[in-house]
Design an enzyme around this catalytic site. Structure first.
Site, PDB file in Angstrom:
ATOM      1  N   SER A 127       0.836  -1.191   0.000  1.00  0.00           N
ATOM      2  CA  SER A 127       0.000   0.000   0.000  1.00  0.00           C
ATOM      3  C   SER A 127       0.884   1.258   0.000  1.00  0.00           C
ATOM      4  O   SER A 127       1.753   1.376  -0.862  1.00  0.00           O
ATOM      5  CB  SER A 127      -0.936  -0.046   1.212  1.00  0.00           C
ATOM      6  N   ASP A 147      -8.724  -6.609  -4.473  1.00  0.00           N
ATOM      7  CA  ASP A 147      -8.283  -5.285  -4.014  1.00  0.00           C
ATOM      8  C   ASP A 147      -8.827  -4.227  -4.975  1.00  0.00           C
ATOM      9  O   ASP A 147      -8.408  -4.158  -6.125  1.00  0.00           O
ATOM     10  CB  ASP A 147      -6.738  -5.259  -3.997  1.00  0.00           C
ATOM     11  N   HIS A 200      -7.886  -5.371  -0.166  1.00  0.00           N
ATOM     12  CA  HIS A 200      -6.591  -4.719  -0.049  1.00  0.00           C
ATOM     13  C   HIS A 200      -5.805  -5.206   1.172  1.00  0.00           C
ATOM     14  O   HIS A 200      -4.591  -5.344   1.139  1.00  0.00           O
ATOM     15  CB  HIS A 200      -6.828  -3.206   0.021  1.00  0.00           C
TER      16      HIS A 200
END
Lengths: 400, 220
Positions: free
Chosen positions: A169, A335, A368
C-alpha cells in the site's frame, strides 16, 4: 425518540499517546541543524527525528539489510508488541523467525515515516521554534520526502545498499520511490498492493476522510492539542470509511452478512443493530487510541500527491531506465483500492525498462488488507522471491 | 535410442538432461549462453529453469495465474500476461531471443504475435504441434473427428488451442511476412529430431512438432 449512541471516547489517554510522539519507546535517530531534511514543498525541516525498530543483526559485509516500509496507519512496530495498544506487530505474518523475513537471516529495519505520530517528526511533534505542537504549521510532506528521510537513516546506520525494500500500500509506494530515487541502493524490491500513482478514486476517499476530521468541532482548525482534546469522532469516521475500502464486499459478507448484533429484531434506531456496524465502530474507536488526527491528514495528502510518472515527464518507464533492481510485484484479485490493473501498468513500465521483474496476482476475496493477513500463496511467493534474490546476492543463512 | 543421446547439451550432465523435455533441450541448444531471453507462455517455468543452468538471463510471460505463481515461487522473473495483448508493451530489440514454445496455436492472432516476437527479439524460436502429422490426418480421415494426441488431449470444445497449423502452413506464413528461417527441426512422436535433408512433405507428415529458429528477413 430514536436511540443514538455516539462513537466512544478512546480508552487510552491522549497523554499516553502523545508521549510516544516525541519520546518513542523504540530507537530514535536525531538529525540536527547540520543535516536538514529538504522537503518537496521547498522547506528545510530541521531539527527532526526518525523513530525505528530493528530486528536481527547486520552481517559483516553489510549485505543483509532489509527496509520495511509501513502503510498509511502503520508504524515501526512491525514485529513486536505495540507500546500503545499492546497488540502484536502489524506484519507478523511476514516478519519473524521461520517467516519469509526471518531476523536470523536478515537485518530488518522499519522506521516510522516522517509526518507520522509514533516518534518520527510530524504534525503531532513539538515545534522547537514555538515550543508548541506543530499542528497545521507543519509543512506538507510527500512520499519522496519520507523516502529521503529513510535514506538518511540508512546512511546513519552505515548501510550503502539495502538487500531488499519491502512494503504494501503506502509502503509499496515508498518501495517504488526508493527504486526510482536510489536504484543502486536497492538490490531487490517487493512492492505489494500498490501503484505508481494515487488514483482519482483514492484521492476522493482520502478527501472524505479528511473532511470528516475537519468537520469534528474538536478539531479546532488543527490546534486541538492547545485545547487538550482530540477530534476522535471525526478521525473514527475517517477510519471507518477507509476501512471499508481495505476490504471487499465478499469478505464483509462472509464475515458479517446481514447478521444482527446481540439481538434478533431491529431496534428501529440508529444504534449498531448490524454486526458490520459494530465492527466498523470498533475499528474506528481503536484506531483513534493510537493515531493522531493531523498526522492522518498529512499522510493521506502525501499519498494523494504521489505520481512517479509525473515526476519523470509523464513517462513511467523513464523512472526505471537501466535499473538493475530485482522486482517482485504482487496484487490481489479483490483489491479495489489498488487493483491489479495498477500493478500491471507498473510491470509494463518495468518491462519497457528491461528490468528483472516478477508479477503475481493472488486470488483472494480479502481485499486490499490481504497483504497483512495470513494468505499462504502470497507468503510463499514473498519467501521464494527473497530467497532467490538472496542466492543471487550471495547471502548465506545462519541455518545453512 | 534415448533422447539424451540425440540431444546432447553442452555443460549439462546426462542424468540432469533427463529431467527436461526433449523439445526444451532442443530449444535451449539454439540459444547462445549469456544471452537475454523472453519465454512467452512459459507455463511452470521448466524451460526458463533449463536456460538458467546455462547462464541465460531469462524472463517469462504466462497467462495462467497458477503457472505464474509457481514460476515466481521458483525464483524466476515471470509476469502474468497475454501474448495477444501484452507483447505490444515490450520495446523493440529488448531481447536476444523470444521463445514461443507450444503456444502459437493458442493465440488469437498468430501472425501479429509472430511479428511482435521478431520486433522484441533479434531472433525468435517457435515450436508448435504439427497438424499435418500423419496421426492427426488419420484421426480426421478415418475416425472422422477432431484429432487428439498425448500432447493435445483436450476435446475440440474445451481446448485453449484455436489456431492449429501444419509445418507447411507455418513455413508459408514465415515467407509471407518475410521472416528468415535460420534453423528448422521436426521432432517425431518421441521428441527425436527427424533426419536433416528430408523433403518438406516428409517433415509435414512425420513431424509431431516443428521447432524453428527465426530471424528478421531483409528490410525488416
Amino acid at each position: 425518540m430514536v436511540g443514538v449512541k455516539s462513537i466512544p471516547s478512546p480508552a487510552i489517554s491522549a497523554d499516553d499517546r502523545s508521549h510516544e510522539v516525541d519520546h518513542p519507546s523504540s530507537q530514535v535517530a536525531q538529525f540536527g541543524a547540520d543535516q536538514p531534511l529538504r522537503l518537496d514543498c521547498g522547506v528545510d525541516l530541521t531539527p527532526f527525528q526518525i523513530a525505528y525498530q530493528t530486528y536481527g543483526e547486520l552481517n559483516a559485509d553489510r549485505s543483509n539489510a532489509v527496509l520495511i516500509c509501513h502503510a498509511l496507519t502503520g508504524d515501526q512496530h512491525v514485529a513486536n508488541l505495540h507500546p500503545v495498544t499492546g497488540k502484536p506487530g502489524w506484519w507478523e505474518t511476514l516478519v519473524g523467525p521461520g517467516r519469509p523475513l526471518d531476523p536470523n537471516r536478515y537485518f530488518i529495519i522499519c522506521s516510522n515515516v516522517i509526518g507520522g505520530c509514533m516518534g518520527s517528526t510530524g504534525p503531532a511533534s513539538i515545534n522547537p521554534g514555538t515550543g508548541k505542537v506543530w499542528g497545521l504549521d507543519f509543512p506538507v510532506i510527500t512520499i519522496p520526502d519520507m523516502v529521503r528521510a529513510q535514506a538518511m537513516l540508512i546512511d546513519r546506520l552505515g548501510i550503502d545498499t539495502l538487500f531488499a525494500v519491502v512494503g504494501g500500500s503506502m509502503g509499496g509506494m515508498q518501495v517504488l520511490q526508493w527504486t526510482a530515487a536510489y536504484p543502486r541502493r536497492v538490490y531487490s524490491a517487493l512492492a505489494i498492493a500498490c501503484a505508481t500513482r494515487h488514483s482519482a478514486q483514492n484521492i476522493a476517499f482520502h478527501e472524505l476522510g479528511r473532511q470528516a476530521v475537519m468537520a469534528d468541532p474538536d478539531w479546532h482548525n488543527g490546534s486541538y492539542a492547545d485545547h487538550g482534546i482530540h477530534p476522535h469522532r471525526g478521525l473514527a469516521v475517517a477510519r471507518m470509511a477507509a476501512h471499508i475500502t481495505y476490504l471487499s464486499d465478499a469478505a464483509l459478507h462472509r464475515k458479517f452478512g446481514r447478521r444482527m448484533q446481540d439481538r434478533e429484531l431491529p431496534t428501529f434506531s440508529f444504534d449498531a443493530d448490524f454486526q458490520v456496524e459494530s465492527y466498523l465502530r470498533y475499528q474506528g474507536s481503536s484506531f483513534v487510541e493510537r493515531f493522531d488526527a493531523n498526522s492522518y491528514l498529512y499522510l493521506t495528502r502525501a499519498m494523494d500527491y504521489f505520481d512517479i510518472a509525473g515526476d519523470h515527464g509523464g513517462v513511467l518507464a523513464k523512472a526505471f531506465a537501466g535499473i538493475e533492481t530485482r522486482f517482485c510485484v504482487v496484487s490481489f484479485t479483490s483489491d479495489w483500492l489498488f487493483p491489479t490493473s495498477e500493478s500491471r501498468a507498473l510491470v509494463h513500465a518495468l518491462n519497457a525498462s528491461s528490468a528483472r521483474v516478477s508479477f503475481a496476482e493472488i486470488e483472494t476475496d480479502r481485499g486490499h488488507d490481504a497483504f497483512l493477513l495470513d494468505v499462504p500463496e502470497f507468503l510463499d511467493i514473498s519467501r521464494a522471491f527473497l530467497q532467490s534474490a538472496g542466492k543471487a546476492r550471495g547471502l548465506t543463512s545462519k541455518e545453512g | 535410442m534415448s533422447v539424451q543421446e540425440v540431444l546432447p547439451l553442452d555443460g549439462l550432465a546426462k542424468e540432469q538432461s533427463g529431467q527436461f523435455r526433449a523439445d526444451h533441450l532442443l530449444v535451449a541448444g539454439m540459444v547462445k549462453p549469456g544471452s537475454k531471453v523472453l519465454d512467452v507462455g512459459c507455463g511452470e517455468g521448466d524451460l526458463l529453469q533449463l536456460l538458467e543452468t546455462r547462464g541465460i538471463d531469462g524472463r517469462g510471460i504466462e497467462l495462467s495465474r497458477e503457472g505464474v505463481n509457481r514460476c515466481v515461487a521458483k525464483g524466476l522473473a515471470v509476469v502474468q500476461g497475454d501474448a495477444d495483448t501484452d507483447l505490444v508493451n515490450y520495446p523493440d530489440d529488448a531481447f536476444d531471443y523470444v521463445i514461443l514454445s507450444q503456444t502459437l496455436q493458442a493465440t488469437r492472432q498468430p501472425k501479429v504475435v509472430l511479428e511482435n516476437l521478431l520486433r522484441i527479439g533479434r531472433r525468435a524460436i517457435v515450436s508448435f504441434p504439427n497438424f499435418g502429422f500423419w496421426r492427426m490426418r488419420l484421426q480426421l480421415l478415418v475416425g472422422g473427428h477432431m484429432p487428439r494426441t498425448e500432447n493435445l488431449p483436450a476435446s475440440w470444445y474445451d481446448t485453449a488451442n484455436i489456431h492449429f497449423c501444419t509445418i507447411k502452413d507455418f513455413v508459408e506464413l514465415c515467407d509471407a511476412i518475410g521472416v528468415k528461417m535460420e534453423r528448422a527441426e521436426a521432432l517425431d512422436l518421441y521428441g527425436r529430431p527427424l533426419r536433416l535433408r528430408m523433403p518438406w512433405w516428409v517433415w509435414n507428415l512425420f513431424g509431431e512438432q516443428g521447432v524453428f529458429l527465426l530471424t528478421r528477413g531483409q528490410g525488416k
